[in-house]
Structure formats: structure tokens, C-alpha cells
Design a protein around this motif. Sequence first.
Motif, short mmCIF file in Angstrom:
data_model
loop_
_atom_site.label_atom_id
_atom_site.label_comp_id
_atom_site.label_asym_id
_atom_site.label_seq_id
_atom_site.Cartn_x
_atom_site.Cartn_y
_atom_site.Cartn_z
N GLN A 14 3.49 -37.60 36.13
CA GLN A 14 3.03 -38.64 35.21
C GLN A 14 3.79 -39.91 35.56
O GLN A 14 5.02 -39.91 35.51
CB GLN A 14 3.27 -38.22 33.77
N GLY A 15 3.05 -40.94 35.95
CA GLY A 15 3.71 -42.15 36.42
C GLY A 15 4.45 -41.80 37.70
O GLY A 15 3.92 -41.21 38.61
N GLY A 16 5.73 -42.16 37.77
CA GLY A 16 6.53 -41.86 38.96
C GLY A 16 7.44 -40.66 38.76
O GLY A 16 8.46 -40.55 39.42
N MET A 17 7.06 -39.75 37.83
CA MET A 17 7.95 -38.63 37.54
C MET A 17 7.26 -37.29 37.78
O MET A 17 6.11 -37.09 37.42
CB MET A 17 8.43 -38.71 36.09
N PHE A 18 8.00 -36.38 38.42
CA PHE A 18 7.51 -35.02 38.65
C PHE A 18 8.23 -34.07 37.70
O PHE A 18 9.46 -34.10 37.59
CB PHE A 18 7.83 -34.56 40.08
N TRP A 50 14.43 -51.18 53.56
CA TRP A 50 13.30 -52.09 53.42
C TRP A 50 12.20 -51.63 54.36
O TRP A 50 12.50 -51.22 55.47
CB TRP A 50 13.74 -53.51 53.81
N PRO A 51 10.89 -51.57 53.99
CA PRO A 51 10.41 -51.91 52.66
C PRO A 51 10.65 -50.75 51.69
O PRO A 51 10.59 -49.60 52.09
CB PRO A 51 8.91 -52.12 52.89
N LEU A 52 10.90 -51.08 50.44
CA LEU A 52 11.20 -50.03 49.46
C LEU A 52 9.96 -49.18 49.21
O LEU A 52 8.86 -49.70 49.03
CB LEU A 52 11.68 -50.65 48.15
N GLN A 53 10.14 -47.89 49.22
CA GLN A 53 9.06 -46.97 48.88
C GLN A 53 9.00 -46.82 47.35
O GLN A 53 9.95 -47.15 46.65
CB GLN A 53 9.36 -45.59 49.49
N VAL A 54 7.89 -46.28 46.88
CA VAL A 54 7.82 -45.93 45.46
C VAL A 54 8.60 -44.64 45.30
O VAL A 54 8.31 -43.65 45.94
CB VAL A 54 6.35 -45.69 45.03
N SER A 55 9.64 -44.66 44.48
CA SER A 55 10.47 -43.48 44.32
C SER A 55 9.86 -42.53 43.29
O SER A 55 9.14 -42.95 42.40
CB SER A 55 11.87 -43.88 43.87
N ALA A 56 10.13 -41.27 43.45
CA ALA A 56 9.72 -40.29 42.45
C ALA A 56 10.97 -39.75 41.78
O ALA A 56 11.95 -39.45 42.44
CB ALA A 56 8.96 -39.15 43.12
N ILE A 57 10.92 -39.65 40.48
CA ILE A 57 12.07 -39.12 39.73
C ILE A 57 11.71 -37.72 39.27
O ILE A 57 10.61 -37.47 38.80
CB ILE A 57 12.37 -40.01 38.50
N GLU A 58 12.65 -36.80 39.44
CA GLU A 58 12.43 -35.44 38.93
C GLU A 58 12.96 -35.34 37.52
O GLU A 58 14.03 -35.86 37.21
CB GLU A 58 13.19 -34.43 39.79
N ILE A 59 12.20 -34.66 36.68
CA ILE A 59 12.71 -34.36 35.34
C ILE A 59 13.23 -32.93 35.39
O ILE A 59 12.45 -32.00 35.61
CB ILE A 59 11.59 -34.47 34.28
N PRO A 60 14.55 -32.72 35.25
CA PRO A 60 15.06 -31.34 35.30
C PRO A 60 14.47 -30.52 34.16
O PRO A 60 14.43 -30.97 33.02
CB PRO A 60 16.58 -31.50 35.14
N ASN A 61 13.98 -29.33 34.49
CA ASN A 61 13.42 -28.44 33.48
C ASN A 61 14.37 -27.26 33.32
O ASN A 61 14.29 -26.28 34.04
CB ASN A 61 12.02 -27.98 33.93
N ARG A 62 15.30 -27.38 32.42
CA ARG A 62 16.40 -26.41 32.28
C ARG A 62 15.91 -25.03 31.84
O ARG A 62 16.57 -24.03 32.07
CB ARG A 62 17.43 -26.90 31.25
N HIS A 63 14.76 -24.98 31.16
CA HIS A 63 14.33 -23.70 30.57
C HIS A 63 13.40 -22.92 31.49
O HIS A 63 12.92 -21.87 31.12
CB HIS A 63 13.61 -23.96 29.23
N LEU A 64 13.20 -23.45 32.70
CA LEU A 64 12.25 -22.82 33.59
C LEU A 64 12.85 -21.58 34.26
O LEU A 64 13.99 -21.58 34.69
CB LEU A 64 11.87 -23.84 34.68
N ARG A 65 12.06 -20.53 34.32
CA ARG A 65 12.48 -19.31 35.00
C ARG A 65 11.45 -18.98 36.07
O ARG A 65 10.24 -19.08 35.82
CB ARG A 65 12.59 -18.13 34.02
N LYS A 66 11.92 -18.54 37.21
CA LYS A 66 10.99 -18.21 38.28
C LYS A 66 10.61 -16.73 38.19
O LYS A 66 11.47 -15.86 38.05
CB LYS A 66 11.65 -18.48 39.63
N THR A 67 9.32 -16.44 38.26
CA THR A 67 8.85 -15.06 38.26
C THR A 67 8.86 -14.57 39.70
O THR A 67 8.28 -15.18 40.58
CB THR A 67 7.40 -14.98 37.71
N ILE A 68 9.56 -13.44 39.93
CA ILE A 68 9.69 -12.91 41.29
C ILE A 68 8.87 -11.63 41.42
O ILE A 68 8.96 -10.72 40.58
CB ILE A 68 11.17 -12.57 41.62
N PHE A 69 8.07 -11.55 42.47
CA PHE A 69 7.31 -10.32 42.77
C PHE A 69 7.84 -9.74 44.07
O PHE A 69 8.27 -10.45 44.96
CB PHE A 69 5.82 -10.65 42.95
N ASN A 70 7.81 -8.43 44.18
CA ASN A 70 8.22 -7.78 45.43
C ASN A 70 7.04 -7.09 46.07
O ASN A 70 6.07 -6.82 45.44
CB ASN A 70 9.33 -6.76 45.18
#
Length: 445
Positions: free
Chosen positions: A241-245, A425-445
Amino acid sequence: MTMAGEMSMIGSVILALFLAGYLGQQYLPPPKPKVIGLDLGTTFCSVGVFHPGTGDVEVIGDEEGRKSIPSAVSFTSTEVLAGHDGLDLADSNPENTIYDAKRFIGKIFEQELLEQESARYPFKVINNNGSAEFFVTTNQTFTVTPEFIGSRLLLKMRKMAERHLGVPIQRAVISVPAEFDERQRNYTIRAANLAGLDILRVINEPTAAAMAYGLHKVDVFNVLVVDLGGGTLDVSLLNKQGGMFLTRAMAGNNKLGGQDFSQRLLQYTMERVRQQYGIPPTLKEDIHHLRQAVEAAKLNLTLQPSADLRVPLHLEPQGDPKQPPQGPTKDPIIFQAVITRELFEELNADLFQKILVPVETVLAEGHLGKEEVDEIVLVGGSTRIPRIRKLISEYFGKEPNTSVDPDLAVVTGVAIQAGIMGGSWPLQVSAIEIPNRHLRKTIFN
């Protein structure tokens, strides 16, 4: 001097400054990049820079121009070898050649889990108060930490960059898997510090990949990143959203990757040798040659419908168990076979199908229908395999974005971020990450 004269003079000075700036940009050599971007992967790693002035990203090659180096470090009695030099000793010095160290960095292990994880490696992994360490025996015995292994790879890449750019490098941006916790991130930074590098920012690998594809500059909302490397599969759903992932959901399989596809082909080839000559290949040298040939065939099958195998083998006769071993045959036999793409796909059909499991999981956890995904981004060399691309495009009903080399997507994004941090220079459009502290990765084997 009149007011009009003063204004005219000021105007001339400003014009001269603009002209000097323009001519400087056109004709003076641009400043050298001072910040490098690092992708410390499980199987391969790369280093890149963002060039001020042109706005181009360059991935830096080693002495032979190879853009990625294997994440392997080998210890001998006289030296420590990293990258291709380290991997070359994997078959002759297996107990002292450490790879996949990224799987262990900064992690706390229960003894039983560490034993399970380390069972598949030829080198010895020991538990030091919950942290993994690698046991090395050369002319002396010692242990090394995963961050030390990482530091040797990062040091090699730092030197590659310094040699190429002709300037000393002390600052870098580095990528990590999105699921890395604070401790794993800190230990990755520690590895970089051991290599004499100051880390300006740590960026998530899926976000770096999205930036490589230019998605920080266009109007997209939902980005699915499929990262299939040599040893692991990671699927991330990013919301922009905007410049944020924001990472909305993550899932993966940490025991699925290109090595597994090669292994299936190696098992098939070894069985063919046994059927043809009545003797399975058991010599280290034979298996090493077969493994190299199979890996080359797998890469060829990405572009060609078939690949020829031609491997010299010194097969060791089985003989009578009561008789002393006779040793290998003097003259090598030449084993030949044709591997078709259909055969390769058949041997790996069940493994390829496993790729869709985490894809379905991230969509379910992100409460998103597959038609709502704006961009599907492919990362990792194994996403080049035609059957895998077809599987993904059929599932989503549209083609994934393939405009960036999947092997270099992460390092390209990290290099863009390094350029931004270095004030290029020239400056790129930067992307900012929003840390998602509550995220858990689901692992499959």
C-alpha cells in the motif's frame, strides 16, 4: 549595481551551477558505490551494487565471472576455502566441508531436533547450549559456529566487490528470510561484522525480490513470491500500500529444492548403471562424476527437450565376499544415457506437486482468492524448470512475472536498497517494510 543587475548576476550564477551539475553528470565519472547488497543464501550467495548516475544494478562475478558462489566453506590443514573452491572439496573432504549453515544460524535447538537436522549431513554438528556448531578435524580439532561460516562467505563477496570496484567497502545491506526472528537477524549481522562489514539495513528476501521486479514503483496490491532454491521452498504473500510492503502470510517446505530434483535423477542414473554393468557405482569418484553430470543435465533440460550423459566410471567389481577386494577396474568404462525432459518430470512429479501446498496455505491465511493476486514473482534457480512454471501458471490462470533472472532477483533488490541507503543519484522510490511481529511461517515436509 542596480537591483536588476544583481538579479541578472544571481540568475547567471544559478544557471552556471545547473550547467556545471548537468555537465558533471554527463561527462565526469560517476562516484563509486560505497554500499553493497548481499544475498547470503542457503545454497548460493551473491553480491550486487547500485551504480549512481546510470541507475543500473550490477551483480558482481567472481574471478571467473560467475554471478553466484556456493554457500560452502571447506577446512584443510593449511587454509579455509569459501565458495566454488570450498564446494570442490565436498566429495574429497566431506567431513570438513560445511554447507547449509544458514539453516542453523541464530537458532535454538532441542537436542533431538538438532540430531534429526544434522543426520543428513556428512559433517558433524554438535549442540552447544542449544546452538549448533560444526566439528572440524584437520591437523587439529575445533568447532566453528554458523555465523563464522557465513562470515567467510561474506568476506569472499566483500573482496570480490572491492576488486571489481577498486575501492574499500565497509557498509552493506543484507537480506534474510521473512520468517527470521530477531535473534537470527542479529546473528546474520554478527556474521557480517566478522567479515568487517557494517550492516545499514536488513531486508526480507521476498520484499527484495519484489523491488527487483520494480513492484515498489507500480500500482500493485497483492504480490505472491515463490522462492524455490537449491534446498528450500518459501512462499510469501506481500500486501503493498503506497510505498510499504506488509508480509501477510508465509509458508514453505524447508526440505524441498533443486538438490532433491537432482537426487532423484542421480538415483535413477545409478540404477541404470547397475542394470547395465551388474555393479552399482560405489566409489566416491564415480558418484562425484555422476552427480556433476546429472546436475549439468538438469540445467540443460530447462532449455532443451533432452540431455546426453557421458560419464567415465571406474566401477569396483563386487567379486566373491570371501576373496580380498580387487580394487577398481584399470580402464574406465564410459556410461552413456539420454535423459529426456519427460523422464525428469516423471521422476519428480510428486515433488513438483508439493510446491502448490504452501501456495494454497498462504492464500487461505491471507484470506485471498487466487484471482486477487496481482503479481506472481519467481525467485530461485529451480523456478526456471518449465514444468514448475507451467504448474504455477495453470493454478493461477495467468503467467508469472519472469522479467528478472530468478537466481539474482533477491540480490538485485538488496542492491537497489543499498543504493538508496548510500544516497545514490538518481534516487529510486524506496519501499518500506512493515515488520509483522505476529506472523508465523507454516512449514510442510
